[in-house]
Scaffold this active site. Structure first.
Site, PDB file in Angstrom:
ATOM      1  N   LYS A  81       3.740  -6.639   4.543  1.00 50.04           N
ATOM      2  CA  LYS A  81       3.532  -5.153   4.038  1.00 50.04           C
ATOM      3  C   LYS A  81       3.473  -4.494   5.430  1.00 50.04           C
ATOM      4  CE  LYS A  81       0.143  -3.149   3.781  1.00 50.04           C
ATOM      5  NZ  LYS A  81      -0.267  -2.277   4.596  1.00 50.04           N
TER       6      LYS A  81
ATOM      7  N   GLU B 178       6.878   5.119   7.792  1.00 55.30           N
ATOM      8  CA  GLU B 178       6.393   6.508   7.073  1.00 55.30           C
ATOM      9  C   GLU B 178       7.189   7.210   7.645  1.00 55.30           C
ATOM     10  OE1 GLU B 178       2.200   6.421   7.215  1.00 55.30           O
ATOM     11  OE2 GLU B 178       2.033   5.084   5.413  1.00 55.30           O
TER      12      GLU B 178
ATOM     13  N   THR C  54      -1.699  -2.346  11.705  1.00 55.86           N
ATOM     14  CA  THR C  54      -2.161  -2.659  10.320  1.00 55.86           C
ATOM     15  C   THR C  54      -0.961  -3.315   9.561  1.00 55.86           C
ATOM     16  OG1 THR C  54      -3.483  -0.829   9.929  1.00 55.86           O
ATOM     17  CG2 THR C  54      -2.898  -2.191   7.807  1.00 55.86           C
TER      18      THR C  54
ATOM     19  N   THR D 104       0.980  -1.200  -0.062  1.00 56.11           N
ATOM     20  CA  THR D 104       0.128  -0.014   0.125  1.00 56.11           C
ATOM     21  C   THR D 104       0.931   1.242   0.101  1.00 56.11           C
ATOM     22  OG1 THR D 104      -0.151  -0.133   2.387  1.00 56.11           O
ATOM     23  CG2 THR D 104      -2.154  -1.264   1.028  1.00 56.11           C
TER      24      THR D 104
END
Length: 385
Positions: free
Chosen positions: A223, A332, A244, A197
């Site tokens: 992921k 991120e 997640t 993603t």
């Protein structure tokens, strides 16, 4: 007030004498995507990644299908989110695992839509993905007694609160033919890319290992880049919320379902449950392991009491830790990879709790990012909790 406001803003917007905050550039992470020799991948698996239309860009892969090709179902184990609000794919995969008594032959995953907070329609869509992938399996024979037993586990990741474009996904699954799946590096790479993603590189690893004089192989993909602070457990183990993250590990060793679940639970606690990026939580976290025994020949499945079990468990734990670290490295906006070590704690649980408090502390993260340790005291953070 107009005179004081800007002064206060300057103080909190920078730790330097300058009034302008300059973010550190995020280093390139492309080096973590590596070529893997075909010989390192486990026998008896066929897989691919394709674009089916969940994502708008036709060049971006969004559907992974993995098949275990031996006629005998593989042993299966899984750890799922302990979130009280479980997404539809989690509930469906838990049901598949329970009704199959820890056996399975396939994994199907879509990216771009999490199929979370989608109610009855979400459950129906997840089951439709399971049944469509079941239909791809060779030697698939359904009897009246086994009509409610399925061989496919399902995972989804992406935007929460939207229904899957299920017709596109089912068309993507049904369009697959044996020649469109493979077992070489290119096939594994496509499958890993379809997991992604906000990830910046496909997270794929493989290795060979020895047990009892025999050589086996293990490969896996996962992921995750944001909303990462996992806390997963086996289906019957209730607990707290977590984050997640999706992953699967495949091996051609022969391990019983009970032993495989025990090994995975142990491994996840010491790998995926021991990482943190932003401390945020979600609803879809799942790690699935298949052990199809394709390289074991007539060797019986390893049980928990078997002398080879501790060695297999350590191999799985080490491999899971390697995959988990890739998620942290791809966090991120992350500029650093930091390991928190705790020594002298009475139990593993105590050590884990201390490390978690330190790694999720905004003070510690600020100090690490600013490379100025005086702004955080891990010992005070631990004492406070």
């Amino acid at each position: 007030m107009n005179r004081v406001g800007p002064s206060v803003w300057r103080r909190f917007s920078s730790t330097s004498s300058s009034s302008t905050f300059v973010a550190k550039p995020t280093p390139s992470k492309a080096r973590h995507h590596i070529q893997i020799p075909d010989a390192s991948f486990p026998h008896g698996y066929s897989l691919t990644g394709v674009h089916c239309g969940v994502k708008k860009n036709p060049s971006v892969l969004d559907l992974t299908v993995i098949l275990s090709t031996p006629s005998k179902p593989a042993s299966a184990a899984a750890c799922f989110t302990r979130n009280a609000f479980k997404a539809a794919p989690v509930l469906v995969s838990q049901d598949v695992l329970e009704k199959s008594a820890g056996r399975g032959r396939a994994i199907v995953t879509n990216s771009g839509c999490a199929n979370a907070v989608t109610g009855k329609q979400g459950l129906e869509d997840a089951w439709a993905m399971v049944k469509a992938t079941d239909a791809l399996l060779p030697n698939k024979v359904k009897s009246e007694a086994s009509k409610d037993v399925h061989d496919t586990f399902v995972m989804s990741t992406g935007v929460i609160g939207q229904n899957l474009p299920i017709s596109k996904i089912l068309s993507g699954i049904s369009s697959l033919v044996p020649s469109s799946l493979g077992s070489d590096f290119a096939a594994w790479e496509r499958a890993a890319k379809a997991f992604m993603t906000t990830d910046t590189f496909p997270k794929l690893r493989a290795r060979t290992f020895s047990l009892g004089g025999q050589t086996f192989r293990m490969a896996g993909m996962d992921k995750g880049a944001g909303m990462i602070h996992p806390d997963m457990g086996p289906p019957t183990n209730p607990g707290q919320l977590h984050a997640t993250l999706l992953g699967c590990i495949l091996t051609d060793a022969a391990v019983s379902p009970q032993a495989l679940q025990s090994a995975l639970t142990y491994a996840v606690d010491r790998s995926f449950n021991s990482i943190s990026v932003d401390g945020e939580m979600s609803t879809n976290d799942t790690i699935i392991v298949l052990a199809n025994g394709a390289a074991a020949g007539e060797t019986k499945e390893i049980e928990e009491h078997d002398p080879l079990f501790p060695a297999f468990r350590e191999e799985l734990t080490s491999f899971a830790a390697e995959l988990a670290q890739l998620v942290v490295r791809d966090g991120e906006g992350a500029t650093k990879f930091v390991t928190v070590s705790v020594e002298g704690a009475p139990t593993f649980t105590d050590a884990h709790r201390v490390a978690s408090k330190i790694s999720t502390s905004a003070l510690v993260k600020t100090a690490l990012y600013g490379e100025d340790a005086k702004y955080a005291s891990p010992s005070l953070i631990v004492i406070r909790h």
